[in-house]
Write an enzyme that holds these catalytic residues in place. Structure first.
Site, PDB file in Angstrom:
ATOM      1  N   GLU A  96      34.324  36.647  61.555  1.00  0.00           N
ATOM      2  CA  GLU A  96      34.264  37.707  62.131  1.00  0.00           C
ATOM      3  C   GLU A  96      33.274  38.713  61.793  1.00  0.00           C
ATOM      4  O   GLU A  96      32.368  38.608  60.994  1.00  0.00           O
ATOM      5  CB  GLU A  96      35.404  38.537  61.552  1.00  0.00           C
ATOM      6  CG  GLU A  96      36.855  38.004  62.027  1.00  0.00           C
ATOM      7  CD  GLU A  96      38.029  38.909  61.811  1.00  0.00           C
ATOM      8  OE1 GLU A  96      37.828  40.299  61.823  1.00  0.00           O
ATOM      9  OE2 GLU A  96      39.114  38.556  61.723  1.00  0.00           O
ATOM     10  N   CYS A 127      40.275  42.239  46.987  1.00  0.00           N
ATOM     11  CA  CYS A 127      40.011  41.890  48.317  1.00  0.00           C
ATOM     12  C   CYS A 127      40.769  40.922  48.936  1.00  0.00           C
ATOM     13  O   CYS A 127      41.158  39.847  48.380  1.00  0.00           O
ATOM     14  CB  CYS A 127      38.566  41.534  48.134  1.00  0.00           C
ATOM     15  SG  CYS A 127      37.702  40.890  49.604  1.00  0.00           S
ATOM     16  N   CYS A 183      37.586  38.629  43.769  1.00  0.00           N
ATOM     17  CA  CYS A 183      37.593  40.056  43.528  1.00  0.00           C
ATOM     18  C   CYS A 183      39.071  40.356  43.860  1.00  0.00           C
ATOM     19  O   CYS A 183      39.695  39.846  45.056  1.00  0.00           O
ATOM     20  CB  CYS A 183      36.739  41.011  44.304  1.00  0.00           C
ATOM     21  SG  CYS A 183      34.915  40.646  44.004  1.00  0.00           S
ATOM     22  N   CYS A 213      35.391  32.896  50.596  1.00  0.00           N
ATOM     23  CA  CYS A 213      34.494  33.408  49.523  1.00  0.00           C
ATOM     24  C   CYS A 213      35.031  33.016  48.126  1.00  0.00           C
ATOM     25  O   CYS A 213      36.377  32.706  48.053  1.00  0.00           O
ATOM     26  CB  CYS A 213      34.306  35.090  49.742  1.00  0.00           C
ATOM     27  SG  CYS A 213      33.644  35.743  48.322  1.00  0.00           S
ATOM     28  N   CYS A 239      36.624  47.181  55.629  1.00  0.00           N
ATOM     29  CA  CYS A 239      35.858  46.074  54.629  1.00  0.00           C
ATOM     30  C   CYS A 239      37.020  45.476  54.022  1.00  0.00           C
ATOM     31  O   CYS A 239      38.169  45.990  53.718  1.00  0.00           O
ATOM     32  CB  CYS A 239      35.396  46.823  53.373  1.00  0.00           C
ATOM     33  SG  CYS A 239      34.208  48.283  53.694  1.00  0.00           S
ATOM     34  N   CYS A 278      27.527  43.968  60.969  1.00  0.00           N
ATOM     35  CA  CYS A 278      27.802  43.717  59.598  1.00  0.00           C
ATOM     36  C   CYS A 278      28.301  42.294  59.794  1.00  0.00           C
ATOM     37  O   CYS A 278      29.155  41.907  60.417  1.00  0.00           O
ATOM     38  CB  CYS A 278      29.090  44.517  59.088  1.00  0.00           C
ATOM     39  SG  CYS A 278      29.965  43.831  57.535  1.00  0.00           S
TER      40      CYS A 278
HETATM   41  N1  SAH Z   1      30.416  39.865  48.565  1.00  0.00           N
HETATM   42  C1  SAH Z   1      29.498  40.953  49.027  1.00  0.00           C
HETATM   43  C2  SAH Z   1      29.798  41.502  50.304  1.00  0.00           C
HETATM   44  C3  SAH Z   1      31.099  41.355  50.786  1.00  0.00           C
HETATM   45  S1  SAH Z   1      32.313  42.501  50.695  1.00  0.00           S
HETATM   46  C4  SAH Z   1      29.866  42.240  47.906  1.00  0.00           C
HETATM   47  O1  SAH Z   1      30.947  41.884  47.055  1.00  0.00           O
HETATM   48  O2  SAH Z   1      29.382  43.212  47.753  1.00  0.00           O
HETATM   49  C5  SAH Z   1      31.836  44.049  51.151  1.00  0.00           C
HETATM   50  C6  SAH Z   1      32.306  45.041  50.348  1.00  0.00           C
HETATM   51  O3  SAH Z   1      33.778  45.412  50.807  1.00  0.00           O
HETATM   52  C7  SAH Z   1      32.219  45.070  48.934  1.00  0.00           C
HETATM   53  O4  SAH Z   1      31.761  46.396  48.374  1.00  0.00           O
HETATM   54  C8  SAH Z   1      33.891  44.916  48.551  1.00  0.00           C
HETATM   55  O5  SAH Z   1      33.734  45.021  47.009  1.00  0.00           O
HETATM   56  C9  SAH Z   1      34.545  45.845  49.286  1.00  0.00           C
HETATM   57  N2  SAH Z   1      35.772  45.707  49.556  1.00  0.00           N
HETATM   58  C10 SAH Z   1      36.592  44.516  49.669  1.00  0.00           C
HETATM   59  N3  SAH Z   1      37.866  44.431  50.000  1.00  0.00           N
HETATM   60  C11 SAH Z   1      38.060  45.867  50.005  1.00  0.00           C
HETATM   61  C12 SAH Z   1      39.322  46.741  50.246  1.00  0.00           C
HETATM   62  N4  SAH Z   1      40.221  46.161  50.543  1.00  0.00           N
HETATM   63  N5  SAH Z   1      38.966  47.808  50.618  1.00  0.00           N
HETATM   64  C13 SAH Z   1      37.732  48.540  50.293  1.00  0.00           C
HETATM   65  N6  SAH Z   1      36.674  47.829  50.146  1.00  0.00           N
HETATM   66  C14 SAH Z   1      36.753  46.392  50.113  1.00  0.00           C
END
Ligand code: SAH
Length: 339
Positions: A90, A117, A114, A110, A331, A103
């Protein structure tokens, strides 16, 4: 046969040299691919027929199939694309006062895991090729007829876990005769692969860096982000300091606010101390709840209090508004509904 979108200008130059051709052909090719956005190599009218024929033996122009396109009430659009091997990715298009940004996704799945996420629930199947990252921008540009002025590498995947392909992508979208996206209009976001932050600081394009910090100390960060066990917060901060000194550029610190986990005033104060003296900009982001995860978004008052505390401690900070939340384009929610 290889996708021509994997080729940097240096690689194209070498290709032409190997054929006994003039290396300046490479700039003409870049212009055709990214400025004119051709669909077939035959459209390159200023290139000798024999060269085009040879190129057709060596390269092809792949396409991304657009499976769905959703438009949010705020104008944000989310595209679901099918790759040649059937995998789905996406990409999000956002409209800002200053232009249009895309974006991009860098991996299928991945591996960073985290805890908050949605993307991390699907293990990485593979890296995206440079070509597949570029095609996200080219395809959106073609489908919408818009000039894309900004790129954020913040879609699914950890860009620094696919470092070589991402760096090639950055070089290619920056070429003056091509898409010409200014380095200052490009931001790469990482969860903190410290060795790659050093490499990126030494990379010669002036591209922006964003760090997904999300915690003010190792105790909380270890809980939320397993990468912190490999690269603890002190090492991460050292690498950020190196990047700032080397590039003279301000770093964005992303901090999602999760109720009861990282949103107390003690956390705000600890964060302010951690970042003290660094040329950073803190982006406070409301957490987007993910149905299978136990985490909740902070209350509005906690977010405002957190913001005020950082302000009081003289940290550059903004409380970010969300875009596209009604189409799951916010995000961390990309793709997960479809697979
Ligand atoms: N792997 C990279 C880029 C992809 S994630 C990174 O970690 O920066 C993009 C952003 O979205 C990151 O800051 C991640 O921590 C955040 N993110 C992931 N899940 C989220 C959620 N449920 N709500 C808000 N931000 C989220």
């Amino acid at each position: 046969m290889e996708s021509i979108y994997n080729y940097t200008i240096e690689m194209l130059k070498q290709y032409f040299l190997d054929q006994g051709e003039k290396p300046f052909r490479s700039s003409q090719i870049i212009e055709w691919l990214y400025r004119h956005q051709i669909d077939t190599l035959d459209e390159m009218t200023n290139i000798k027929k024999a060269i085009v024929e040879q190129m057709k033996q060596d390269f092809y122009l792949p396409r991304l199939e657009c499976v769905t396109r959703q438009v949010s009430s705020d104008g944000t659009q989310k595209f679901l694309f099918r790759l040649e091997d059937g995998n789905l990715i996406e990409t999000v298009l956002m409209h800002h006062e200053y232009g249009y940004s895309v974006c991009v996704t860098t991996e299928v799945g991945c591996n960073m895991n985290c805890q908050f996420c949605a993307s991390g629930m699907k293990k990485k199947l593979r890296n995206l090729e440079t070509s597949e990252i570029i095609l996200q921008i080219l395809t959106i540009s073609k489908l919408t007829g818009l000039r894309i002025s900004h790129v954020v590498v913040m879609g699914i995947g950890e860009p620094f876990d696919n470092y070589e392909n991402v760096i090639r992508f950055l070089k290619i979208i920056n070429y003056p005769l091509g898409l010409e996206i200014g380095a200052r209009h490009i931001t790469v976001s990482t969860c903190g692969l410290v060795d790659k932050i050093y490499a990126y600081a030494d990379f010669d394009l002036q591209v922006n860096l964003a760090i997904s910090l999300h915690a003010p100390n190792n105790r909380i960060r270890n809980q939320l982000m397993p990468i912190n066990k490999a690269y603890p917060i002190e090492q991460l901060i050292d690498s950020i300091r190196y990047y700032i000194e080397k590039t003279n550029r301000r770093v964005t610190i992303e901090y999602i606010l999760i109720k009861g986990i990282n949103d107390s005033l003690e956390c705000a104060d600890e964060l302010a101390s951690l970042l003290h003296g660094l040329n950073v900009y803190v982006n406070l982001i409301p957490y987007n709840e993910v149905s299978s995860k136990p985490y909740e978004r902070s209350a509005k008052e906690s977010m405002v209090a957190f913001f005020d505390w950082l302000k009081k401690r003289k940290i550059n900070v903004q409380l970010r508004k969300e875009q596209g939340s009604d189409i799951d384009a916010a995000c961390g929610q990309l793709r997960s509904k479809h697979i």
